[in-house]
Every structure is written in C-alpha cells, then in structure tokens.
Design a protein around this motif. Structure first.
Motif, mmCIF file in Angstrom:
data_model
loop_
_atom_site.group_PDB
_atom_site.id
_atom_site.type_symbol
_atom_site.label_atom_id
_atom_site.label_comp_id
_atom_site.label_asym_id
_atom_site.label_seq_id
_atom_site.Cartn_x
_atom_site.Cartn_y
_atom_site.Cartn_z
ATOM 1 N N LEU A 99 -2.932 6.807 4.185
ATOM 2 C CA LEU A 99 -3.316 5.509 4.742
ATOM 3 C C LEU A 99 -4.376 5.683 5.821
ATOM 4 C CD1 LEU A 99 0.188 3.835 4.974
ATOM 5 C CD2 LEU A 99 -1.691 3.099 3.518
ATOM 6 N N GLN A 100 -4.239 6.712 6.645
ATOM 7 C CA GLN A 100 -5.224 6.941 7.691
ATOM 8 C C GLN A 100 -6.570 7.366 7.099
ATOM 9 O OE1 GLN A 100 -2.993 9.663 10.156
ATOM 10 N NE2 GLN A 100 -2.231 8.009 11.455
ATOM 11 N N ARG A 101 -6.552 8.169 6.034
ATOM 12 C CA ARG A 101 -7.809 8.546 5.374
ATOM 13 C C ARG A 101 -8.494 7.331 4.765
ATOM 14 N NH1 ARG A 101 -4.765 12.845 3.541
ATOM 15 N NH2 ARG A 101 -4.476 11.866 1.508
ATOM 16 N N ALA A 102 -7.706 6.360 4.341
ATOM 17 C CA ALA A 102 -8.251 5.144 3.750
ATOM 18 C C ALA A 102 -8.777 4.178 4.820
ATOM 19 C CB ALA A 102 -7.192 4.451 2.896
ATOM 20 N N GLY A 103 -8.628 4.560 6.084
ATOM 21 C CA GLY A 103 -9.163 3.724 7.150
ATOM 22 C C GLY A 103 -8.134 2.852 7.839
ATOM 23 N N ARG A 104 -6.888 2.953 7.465
ATOM 24 C CA ARG A 104 -5.822 2.179 8.100
ATOM 25 C C ARG A 104 -5.446 2.825 9.416
ATOM 26 N NH1 ARG A 104 -2.476 -2.342 7.567
ATOM 27 N NH2 ARG A 104 -2.193 -2.855 5.415
ATOM 28 N N ARG A 105 -5.381 2.064 10.462
ATOM 29 C CA ARG A 105 -4.930 2.580 11.753
ATOM 30 C C ARG A 105 -3.459 2.245 11.888
ATOM 31 N NH1 ARG A 105 -8.494 1.000 16.619
ATOM 32 N NH2 ARG A 105 -7.113 2.564 17.494
ATOM 33 N N ILE A 106 -2.622 3.256 11.643
ATOM 34 C CA ILE A 106 -1.183 3.036 11.713
ATOM 35 C C ILE A 106 -0.528 4.158 12.507
ATOM 36 C CG2 ILE A 106 -1.113 1.827 9.511
ATOM 37 C CD1 ILE A 106 0.238 4.386 8.392
ATOM 38 N N LYS A 107 0.662 3.866 12.991
ATOM 39 C CA LYS A 107 1.477 4.868 13.676
ATOM 40 C C LYS A 107 2.263 5.628 12.607
ATOM 41 C CE LYS A 107 3.045 1.432 15.987
ATOM 42 N NZ LYS A 107 3.803 0.514 16.784
ATOM 43 N N PRO A 108 2.657 6.872 12.900
ATOM 44 C CA PRO A 108 3.392 7.666 11.902
ATOM 45 C C PRO A 108 4.649 6.971 11.381
ATOM 46 C CG PRO A 108 2.668 9.081 13.669
ATOM 47 C CD PRO A 108 2.331 7.673 14.076
ATOM 48 N N GLU A 109 5.374 6.258 12.223
ATOM 49 C CA GLU A 109 6.608 5.612 11.760
ATOM 50 C C GLU A 109 6.335 4.458 10.800
ATOM 51 O OE1 GLU A 109 5.764 4.035 15.943
ATOM 52 O OE2 GLU A 109 5.882 5.993 15.043
ATOM 53 N N GLU A 110 5.111 3.951 10.761
ATOM 54 C CA GLU A 110 4.790 2.864 9.838
ATOM 55 C C GLU A 110 4.579 3.373 8.418
ATOM 56 O OE1 GLU A 110 2.646 -0.555 12.442
ATOM 57 O OE2 GLU A 110 1.458 1.231 12.020
ATOM 58 N N GLY A 111 4.421 4.674 8.243
ATOM 59 C CA GLY A 111 4.242 5.232 6.913
ATOM 60 C C GLY A 111 5.546 5.478 6.189
ATOM 61 N N ARG A 112 6.657 5.241 6.866
ATOM 62 C CA ARG A 112 7.961 5.457 6.247
ATOM 63 C C ARG A 112 8.323 4.265 5.370
ATOM 64 N NH1 ARG A 112 10.298 6.114 11.597
ATOM 65 N NH2 ARG A 112 11.544 4.363 10.939
ATOM 66 N N ALA A 113 9.005 4.543 4.279
ATOM 67 C CA ALA A 113 9.403 3.490 3.349
ATOM 68 C C ALA A 113 10.420 2.557 3.974
ATOM 69 C CB ALA A 113 9.959 4.081 2.068
ATOM 70 N N ASP A 114 11.298 3.069 4.840
ATOM 71 C CA ASP A 114 12.311 2.219 5.449
ATOM 72 C C ASP A 114 11.712 1.292 6.496
ATOM 73 O OD1 ASP A 114 11.803 4.231 7.288
ATOM 74 O OD2 ASP A 114 13.870 4.306 8.006
ATOM 75 N N HIS A 115 10.515 1.611 6.978
ATOM 76 C CA HIS A 115 9.863 0.724 7.929
ATOM 77 C C HIS A 115 9.301 -0.490 7.217
ATOM 78 C CE1 HIS A 115 7.675 -0.598 11.448
ATOM 79 N NE2 HIS A 115 6.626 -0.764 10.684
ATOM 80 N N GLU B 262 0.827 -1.207 0.000
ATOM 81 C CA GLU B 262 0.000 0.000 0.000
ATOM 82 C C GLU B 262 0.862 1.257 0.000
ATOM 83 O OE1 GLU B 262 -3.249 0.148 2.812
ATOM 84 O OE2 GLU B 262 -3.341 -2.042 2.815
ATOM 85 N N ILE B 263 1.928 1.252 0.778
ATOM 86 C CA ILE B 263 2.847 2.395 0.812
ATOM 87 C C ILE B 263 3.450 2.614 -0.567
ATOM 88 C CG2 ILE B 263 5.073 3.206 1.700
ATOM 89 C CD1 ILE B 263 4.312 1.877 4.377
ATOM 90 N N GLN B 264 3.895 1.542 -1.195
ATOM 91 C CA GLN B 264 4.484 1.636 -2.533
ATOM 92 C C GLN B 264 3.477 2.174 -3.540
ATOM 93 O OE1 GLN B 264 7.708 1.069 -3.252
ATOM 94 N NE2 GLN B 264 7.302 1.824 -5.300
ATOM 95 N N GLN B 265 2.242 1.718 -3.450
ATOM 96 C CA GLN B 265 1.196 2.165 -4.375
ATOM 97 C C GLN B 265 0.920 3.660 -4.206
ATOM 98 O OE1 GLN B 265 -2.473 0.074 -3.859
ATOM 99 N NE2 GLN B 265 -3.474 1.072 -5.567
ATOM 100 N N ILE B 266 0.831 4.129 -2.971
ATOM 101 C CA ILE B 266 0.584 5.553 -2.721
ATOM 102 C C ILE B 266 1.767 6.384 -3.199
ATOM 103 C CG2 ILE B 266 0.325 7.283 -0.886
ATOM 104 C CD1 ILE B 266 -1.284 5.114 0.658
ATOM 105 N N HIS B 267 2.963 5.933 -2.899
ATOM 106 C CA HIS B 267 4.168 6.673 -3.288
ATOM 107 C C HIS B 267 4.293 6.743 -4.810
ATOM 108 C CE1 HIS B 267 8.101 8.430 -2.689
ATOM 109 N NE2 HIS B 267 8.609 7.562 -3.535
#
Length: 67
Positions: free
Chosen positions: A50-66, A29-34
């Motif tokens: 991701l949060q607008r799409a309904g995903r409950r994630i922490k900010p550090e999970e949105g990083r590509a290196d994560h 999902e991150i790759q698709q958004i990026h």
C-alpha cells in the motif's frame, strides 16, 4: 442535549461518513492485495504494498482485522 453538543454532532456527521468511506476503500485495497498474493501476504507485506502504491498509512492499518 445541549445546543453546543447538537451543533458539534451536526458538524461531525459528514466527517464520520467520509472516514467510513475511506476505511471501506482501504479494506477493498487490502483484500485485493491479499487475494492477489493468493493469501501469502500478511500485514507487513500488505502495508508495504500500500505504501509503494502511494497510500500513506500506519502499519496497523495494513492488518485485515483493522479493516
């Protein structure tokens, strides 16, 4: 290996597999958004998308290196 450690290991194996599958899905999902933003979206925008799409994630999970 103690008996209790062995049984704890057996119980943890399915959870580890499910966690790995969830991380791989999130990475996709991150790759698709990026890619959809032509590389313009960084971690804050990816996290917000991701949060607008309904995903409950922490900010550090949105990083590509994560992922």
């Amino acid at each position: 290996m103690t008996r209790s450690a062995y049984y704890a290991y057996l119980v943890a194996r399915p959870a580890a597999g499910a966690r790995q599958a969830a991380e791989e899905e999130l990475a996709g999902e991150i790759q698709q958004i990026h890619t959809g933003s032509r590389g313009a979206y960084g971690a804050p925008r990816v996290t917000a998308a991701l949060q607008r799409a309904g995903r409950r994630i922490k900010p550090e999970e949105g990083r590509a290196d994560h992922a």
